[in-house]
Design an enzyme around this catalytic site. Structure first.
Site, PDB file in Angstrom:
ATOM      1  N   GLY A 113      52.925 -14.557 -26.189  1.00 18.53           N
ATOM      2  CA  GLY A 113      51.546 -14.859 -26.534  1.00 18.53           C
ATOM      3  C   GLY A 113      50.583 -14.400 -25.446  1.00 18.53           C
ATOM      4  O   GLY A 113      50.985 -13.813 -24.434  1.00 18.53           O
ATOM      5  N   GLU A 124      39.282  -6.948 -22.438  1.00 19.92           N
ATOM      6  CA  GLU A 124      39.410  -5.974 -23.528  1.00 19.92           C
ATOM      7  C   GLU A 124      40.844  -5.473 -23.672  1.00 19.92           C
ATOM      8  O   GLU A 124      41.324  -5.244 -24.785  1.00 19.92           O
ATOM      9  CB  GLU A 124      38.463  -4.792 -23.322  1.00 19.92           C
ATOM     10  CG  GLU A 124      38.503  -3.800 -24.475  1.00 19.92           C
ATOM     11  CD  GLU A 124      37.431  -2.728 -24.404  1.00 19.92           C
ATOM     12  OE1 GLU A 124      37.508  -1.770 -25.190  1.00 19.92           O
ATOM     13  OE2 GLU A 124      36.516  -2.858 -23.554  1.00 19.92           O
TER      14      GLU A 124
END
Length: 264
Positions: free
Chosen positions: A43, A63
């Site tokens: 994750g 980003e």
């Protein structure tokens, strides 16, 4: 008084768009694929930072994690919402994160530092204080903005190291291109390049003025070359002195770069 902890939320990935002032422009495909695989297994460990917009959310920091999460097939990503930030503050948040992670290319770092200085009208020292770096760190990167575009590409692609770039930044465009080619073809170290640049300067033809007007021409040409006021004085025996005037430590840094001085 400590700042309140920002609550982490799960935000749909397709509602997020990169910020227009992001300093980072390039992403290594292989490294991105590795991060995507890690995200599939474990994750997203650290949340991204967003601002709310009428069309969704603007990405301020993270980003690379957002792109990798998309590749990993995630539909949501943990995020901290920072609607309290102005445009300038949002830019600083993204820049500092990228600098801390060392995820910017040299030229992206230089452009980001320049933008930060322009936004807040900061000196090199004040920029360094804002991002937790030294004045020398800031000045060295800002010198890279003097590189020819072709040389800047070589630096970003890793063909030239940061030390090579610093040494070349004070040379003319023609010299930059020639010496960059020498570095790549002969695999010159930074020290080897510095020695060759110094040797080339020593071999240049020495100007031998005769009349007072010649001295004025020399002063004017040196002032143009160094971008600082220069005065030259000499007696009939040829002894004299050359003075170079600078108005700030930032200007001195630029002057030292143009004469090829590299701090040890």
């Amino acid at each position: 008084m400590p700042r309140p902890v920002k609550q982490i939320q799960e935000i749909p990935i397709d509602l997020i768009r990169p910020g227009s002032q992001q300093a980072r422009r390039s992403f290594d495909p292989d490294a991105l694929a590795e991060l995507a695989e890690s995200i599939r297994e474990s994750g997203v460990v650290q949340p991204v930072v967003l601002r709310t917009r009428v069309w969704g959310y603007e990405l301020l920091a993270g980003e690379r994690r957002w792109r990798a999460a998309q590749q990993a097939g995630l539909h949501e990503i943990p995020a901290v919402i920072r609607d309290d930030l102005s445009d300038a503050e949002a830019f600083v948040v993204g820049l500092i994160e990228n600098l801390q992670r060392e995820s910017l290319t040299p030229m992206e770092t230089a452009a980001g530092l320049k933008r930060l200085g322009e936004l807040f009208e900061l000196t090199h020292e004040e920029i360094g204080a804002r991002i937790g770096k030294s004045r020398e760190y800031v000045s060295n990167y800002l010198r890279l903005l003097n590189l020819a575009p072709q040389v800047a590409v070589l630096v970003n692609e890793g063909h030239l190291h940061l030390g090579h770039a610093k040494a070349l930044a004070g040379a003319s465009v023609e010299e930059q291109l020639r010496w960059a080619d020498e570095v790549i073809r002969h695999k010159l170290s930074v020290r080897q390049l510095e020695r060759r640049l110094a040797s080339a300067r020593e071999r240049r033809i020495v100007f031998k003025p005769g009349k007072p007007g010649d001295w004025r021409v020399l002063e004017r040409e040196l002032s143009d070359h160094l971008a600082c006021p220069v005065t030259v004085q000499s007696d009939k025996g040829g002894k004299g002195e050359l003075r170079v005037k600078f108005h700030s430590l930032d200007e001195l840094d630029g002057l030292l770069a143009r004469i090829g001085y590299a701090a040890r």
